[in-house]
Enzyme design. Structure first.
Site, PDB file in Angstrom:
ATOM      1  N   GLU A 103       0.843  -1.192   0.000  1.00 41.32           N
ATOM      2  CA  GLU A 103       0.000   0.000   0.000  1.00 41.32           C
ATOM      3  C   GLU A 103       0.879   1.243   0.000  1.00 41.32           C
ATOM      4  O   GLU A 103       1.901   1.274   0.669  1.00 41.32           O
ATOM      5  CB  GLU A 103      -0.873  -0.042   1.263  1.00 41.32           C
ATOM      6  CG  GLU A 103      -2.007   0.945   1.275  1.00 41.32           C
ATOM      7  CD  GLU A 103      -2.895   0.784   2.527  1.00 41.32           C
ATOM      8  OE1 GLU A 103      -3.361  -0.346   2.814  1.00 41.32           O
ATOM      9  OE2 GLU A 103      -3.088   1.793   3.220  1.00 41.32           O
ATOM     10  N   ASP A 105       0.249   5.314   0.564  1.00 40.13           N
ATOM     11  CA  ASP A 105      -0.857   6.150   1.045  1.00 40.13           C
ATOM     12  C   ASP A 105      -0.614   7.640   1.076  1.00 40.13           C
ATOM     13  O   ASP A 105       0.424   8.081   1.567  1.00 40.13           O
ATOM     14  CB  ASP A 105      -1.105   5.852   2.539  1.00 40.13           C
ATOM     15  CG  ASP A 105      -1.673   4.501   2.797  1.00 40.13           C
ATOM     16  OD1 ASP A 105      -2.421   4.022   1.959  1.00 40.13           O
ATOM     17  OD2 ASP A 105      -1.346   3.951   3.863  1.00 40.13           O
ATOM     18  N   GLU A 107      -3.006  10.370   3.101  1.00 37.87           N
ATOM     19  CA  GLU A 107      -4.210  10.544   3.907  1.00 37.87           C
ATOM     20  C   GLU A 107      -4.229  11.984   4.396  1.00 37.87           C
ATOM     21  O   GLU A 107      -3.185  12.512   4.780  1.00 37.87           O
ATOM     22  CB  GLU A 107      -4.225   9.594   5.105  1.00 37.87           C
ATOM     23  CG  GLU A 107      -4.280   8.126   4.689  1.00 37.87           C
ATOM     24  CD  GLU A 107      -4.524   7.178   5.854  1.00 37.87           C
ATOM     25  OE1 GLU A 107      -5.162   6.147   5.651  1.00 37.87           O
ATOM     26  OE2 GLU A 107      -4.052   7.475   6.976  1.00 37.87           O
ATOM     27  N   THR A 121       1.634  10.360   5.009  1.00 39.43           N
ATOM     28  CA  THR A 121       2.053   9.409   3.976  1.00 39.43           C
ATOM     29  C   THR A 121       2.567   8.132   4.646  1.00 39.43           C
ATOM     30  O   THR A 121       3.076   8.178   5.767  1.00 39.43           O
ATOM     31  CB  THR A 121       3.185   9.974   3.083  1.00 39.43           C
ATOM     32  OG1 THR A 121       4.363  10.182   3.883  1.00 39.43           O
ATOM     33  CG2 THR A 121       2.784  11.291   2.437  1.00 39.43           C
ATOM     34  N   GLY A 201      -4.604  13.618  17.536  1.00 37.10           N
ATOM     35  CA  GLY A 201      -4.507  12.278  18.102  1.00 37.10           C
ATOM     36  C   GLY A 201      -5.821  11.748  18.666  1.00 37.10           C
ATOM     37  O   GLY A 201      -5.824  10.837  19.491  1.00 37.10           O
ATOM     38  N   ARG A 270      10.371   5.218  19.316  1.00 32.17           N
ATOM     39  CA  ARG A 270       9.535   4.168  18.761  1.00 32.17           C
ATOM     40  C   ARG A 270      10.363   2.944  18.359  1.00 32.17           C
ATOM     41  O   ARG A 270       9.851   1.837  18.299  1.00 32.17           O
ATOM     42  CB  ARG A 270       8.837   4.743  17.536  1.00 32.17           C
ATOM     43  CG  ARG A 270       7.899   3.812  16.867  1.00 32.17           C
ATOM     44  CD  ARG A 270       7.194   4.589  15.794  1.00 32.17           C
ATOM     45  NE  ARG A 270       6.408   3.740  14.944  1.00 32.17           N
ATOM     46  CZ  ARG A 270       5.849   4.161  13.816  1.00 32.17           C
ATOM     47  NH1 ARG A 270       6.023   5.415  13.423  1.00 32.17           N
ATOM     48  NH2 ARG A 270       5.124   3.355  13.102  1.00 32.17           N
TER      49      ARG A 270
HETATM   50  C1  LIG Z   1      -4.825  20.599  14.121  1.00 32.89           C
HETATM   51  O1  LIG Z   1      -4.449  21.752  14.780  1.00 32.89           O
HETATM   52  C2  LIG Z   1      -3.656  21.535  15.939  1.00 32.89           C
HETATM   53  C3  LIG Z   1      -3.446  22.862  16.632  1.00 32.89           C
HETATM   54  O2  LIG Z   1      -2.859  23.801  15.765  1.00 32.89           O
HETATM   55  C4  LIG Z   1      -2.339  20.882  15.510  1.00 32.89           C
HETATM   56  O3  LIG Z   1      -1.580  20.562  16.668  1.00 32.89           O
HETATM   57  C5  LIG Z   1      -2.629  19.612  14.724  1.00 32.89           C
HETATM   58  O4  LIG Z   1      -1.411  19.090  14.212  1.00 32.89           O
HETATM   59  C6  LIG Z   1      -3.557  19.953  13.567  1.00 32.89           C
HETATM   60  N1  LIG Z   1      -3.862  18.843  12.682  1.00 32.89           N
HETATM   61  C7  LIG Z   1      -4.422  17.691  13.037  1.00 32.89           C
HETATM   62  C8  LIG Z   1      -4.841  16.785  11.949  1.00 32.89           C
HETATM   63  O5  LIG Z   1      -4.601  17.334  14.195  1.00 32.89           O
END
Ligand SMILES: *[C@@H]1O[C@H](CO)[C@@H](O)[C@H](O)[C@H]1NC(C)=O
Length: 284
Positions: A103, A105, A107, A121, A201, A270
């Site tokens: 795969e 990717d 995303e 990626t 996260g 990791r």
């Molecule tokens: C969303 O915004 C926060 C705060 O700026 C950032 O830490 C994070 O990397 C951004 N993107 C995602 C997909 O969480």
């Protein structure tokens, strides 16, 4: 010559002529793909030149190429979900099938309005991934279409954004690193809910009061490189048969220096036993 499904295969035999033939067929892209899930959430407009996917509380949606190929270049222009896209993930990738699948990717992890998407990626070979690199895009990917490309050749995989290479994964089978080169892959694209991990996260959940979420796709192009992989494809800007030219290498350094936010190759926590072998020499 008429633009037919056969063009794909005829092109393979004709070698370099193929690039122009495939290009001339790109307007017929959506004849070469099928909506595979999400029912009415996937839609085709403008006589087949524009496709949208949407996501609501009940389901996301997706489409895939009808054909599969072993080595190729795929390009797609995508306009990502705008506004509050937190919790959503839009994907554009190549994949084979089966338990030890390969795969490659792209995303796109959504975010609340005004906060950046993450461009994620990864490369899987023989069922194993764990090769993530992530970037912030240097533009707002929700305002206009931007072109995302994967160049998959026996020697390397190159990820590009608006023709700027951002990542190179080199074939290092000589060092014992499995490389996807035995299983044919299809193009897949989807929009789905992943609020358990996508945004910060998993801290920020999808706001369903903003549903449906919609992403737009156009100008899909699949160039089969199975037989012409040793000849330089006309459409490969910055790409030489052995990797990137000097300008391409400069651009990868630029993207990685300013926009990379995660690289598995520098994640010592990791890999306490030592970084994967492909990380040792290459800075990419
Ligand atoms: C969303 O915004 C926060 C705060 O700026 C950032 O830490 C994070 O990397 C951004 N993107 C995602 C997909 O969480």
């Amino acid at each position: 010559m008429a633009c037919t499904d056969k063009g794909f295969y005829v092109g393979m035999v004709l070698g370099i002529v193929m690039s122009s033939m495939v290009a001339s067929c790109s307007a017929y892209f959506f004849k070469d793909t099928e909506l595979t899930w999400g029912g009415e959430r996937g839609k085709i407009f403008n006589g087949g030149q524009l496709l949208s996917l949407s996501l609501d509380k009940f389901s996301g949606s997706g489409f895939q190429s009808k054909k599969e190929f072993l080595f190729g270049r795929i390009d797609m222009d995508i306009k990502l979900v705008s506004g509050n896209s937190a919790g959503t993930v839009t994907t554009f990738y190549l994949s084979s099938q089966g338990p030890n699948h390969d795969e490659i990717d792209f995303e796109f992890l959504g975010n609340v309005s005004g906060d950046p998407y993450i461009l994620h990626t990864n490369v899987f070979s023989q069922g194993k991934g764990n090769r993530e690199q992530q970037f912030y895009p240097w533009f707002d990917p929700t305002v206009n279409f931007h072109r995302y490309s994967i160049v998959w050749k026996p020697q390397h995989i190159i990820f590009m954004v608006d023709d700027i290479p951002i990542r190179v994964f080199t074939n290092e089978e000589a060092k014992g690193v499995p490389f996807p080169n035995k299983q044919a892959m299809r193009m897949y694209s989807s929009l789905w809910n992943a609020d358990d991990w996508a945004t910060r996260g998993g801290l920020v959940k999808t706001d369903w009061s903003k549903a449906p979420f919609t992403a737009y796709f156009r100008n899909f192009k699949a160039t089969d490189l199975s037989l012409s992989s040793s000849s330089k494809s006309l459409s490969d800007s910055h790409v030489e048969s052995n990797g990137l030219d000097a300008n391409g290498r400069r651009r990868v350094r630029w993207a990685q220096k300013h926009f990379m936010i995660y690289n598995y190759c520098t994640d010592l926590k990791r890999f306490p036993q030592g970084l994967p072998p492909e990380c040792k020499r290459s800075r990419f």
